[in-house]
Design an enzyme around this catalytic site. Structure first.
Site, PDB file in Angstrom:
ATOM      1  N   ASP A  90      37.216  51.160  57.384  1.00  0.00           N
ATOM      2  CA  ASP A  90      37.346  52.431  56.693  1.00  0.00           C
ATOM      3  C   ASP A  90      38.788  52.551  56.182  1.00  0.00           C
ATOM      4  OD1 ASP A  90      36.824  55.221  56.009  1.00  0.00           O
ATOM      5  OD2 ASP A  90      37.942  55.731  57.826  1.00  0.00           O
ATOM      6  N   ASP A  92      40.573  56.019  54.805  1.00  0.00           N
ATOM      7  CA  ASP A  92      41.285  57.264  55.102  1.00  0.00           C
ATOM      8  C   ASP A  92      41.379  57.517  56.598  1.00  0.00           C
ATOM      9  OD1 ASP A  92      41.614  58.705  52.325  1.00  0.00           O
ATOM     10  OD2 ASP A  92      39.598  57.851  52.342  1.00  0.00           O
TER      11      ASP A  92
END
Length: 299
Positions: A90, A92
């Site tokens: 991922d 953010d």
């Protein structure tokens, strides 16, 4: 009677702290592993303990209980195939320290409002796709040159470059898989050293956001599907994959990986994942694969 296949618990000190052997010994004793001999991967920082159990879930629970209140992480997993050949991460609040949609909202003067919705979506309290579309709709009019200004101030999570560089140096493939936007992921992927990236695309007309996301929206199911597609493309078994993330939209991806790690994650996500890192930086994922300090590439 066999106690099962060999497993390994990797202990890593939290950022700014040391892993003292007496404290580690106390944790091992409290978890029922008092006779185990630690093997140090990095002096005063990371150590492996190999053990056998026919109840891995119970052992994880005992380790978590023994670690309560301490700035120390542990990742317990099968010893075989612990070095992964595919990293799916991922972006953010995982590989970077920001939520890019919140940064965009600052230019629209609604950062506090959007940040509150982002937090709820990442905690699993809201439908990801609906929440994403609603937030993006409020960003209509933000200009492309403002996106460029955000890129200049994004900060990498400590250990991000080292994680990707070290795994790549040992033949692994690295993919950035985000529910965010290509306007950010392409920049971050190149900056950190990922082979490729996957994300949503913001619709832009005449140099400004229209307030729409180009369909289809890349959410929770798409992240898992991307991991599985990459694994098939590379001809890898499930055990050879590592996934990391912090939000509810990462849970399916984490569950599909050989080692799925909730990294500094929201409470519900950390509780659901089979492995978690709450205190250390991203190099903890290298120690969990058995890399020693002198094998880690600075990146």
């Amino acid at each position: 009677m066999s106690k099962g296949l060999p497993r390994v618990a990797t202990f890593v000190a939290g950022r700014g702290t040391a892993l003292a052997e007496p404290a580690l010994r106390a944790v091992l004793r409290d978890a029922g592993l008092g006779a185990s001999q630690p093997e140090w991967l990095a002096a005063d920082h990371a150590a492996d303990v190999v053990f056998e159990t026919d109840d891995p879930a119970g052992m994880r629970a005992r380790l978590a209980s023994a670690l309560a209140g301490q700035a120390m992480d542990v990742v317990a997993q099968p010893l075989a195939e612990r070095r992964k050949r595919l990293l799916v991460a991922d972006m953010d609040s995982t590989m970077i320290e920001q939520e890019c949609i919140d940064e965009l909202a600052e230019f629209a003067g609604i950062r506090a409002e959007i940040s509150a919705v982002t937090a709820r979506a990442m905690a699993g309290e809201l439908d990801f796709e609906a929440a994403l579309k609603a937030r993006v709709a409020r960003l209509a009019g933000v200009r492309v040159d403002q996106i460029r200004a955000i890129l200049d101030r994004l900060t990498l999570t400590p250990g991000a470059r080292a994680l990707v560089a070290t795994m790549r140096a040992h033949g692994a493939h690295a993919a950035l898989v985000s529910g965010g936007f290509t306007q950010f992921t392409e920049h971050v992927a190149e900056r950190i050293g990922f082979h490729e990236s996957f994300a949503n695309q913001l619709e832009i007309v005449d140099g400004a956001l229209t307030g729409r996301v180009v369909e289809p929206v890349q959410g929770r199911a798409a992240k898992r599907a991307t991991l599985e597609s990459l694994r098939a493309r590379l001809g890898l078994p499930g055990a050879a994959t590592l996934a990391i993330g912090d939000g509810a939209n990462d849970l399916d991806m984490l569950d599909a990986a050989g080692l799925g790690v909730a990294f500094h994650a929201k409470p519900k996500v950390a509780a659901a994942a089979r492995a978690r890192v709450d205190h250390a930086d991203l190099t903890a994922l290298l120690y969990a694969q058995g890399y020693r300090r002198d094998e880690i590439v600075a990146g």
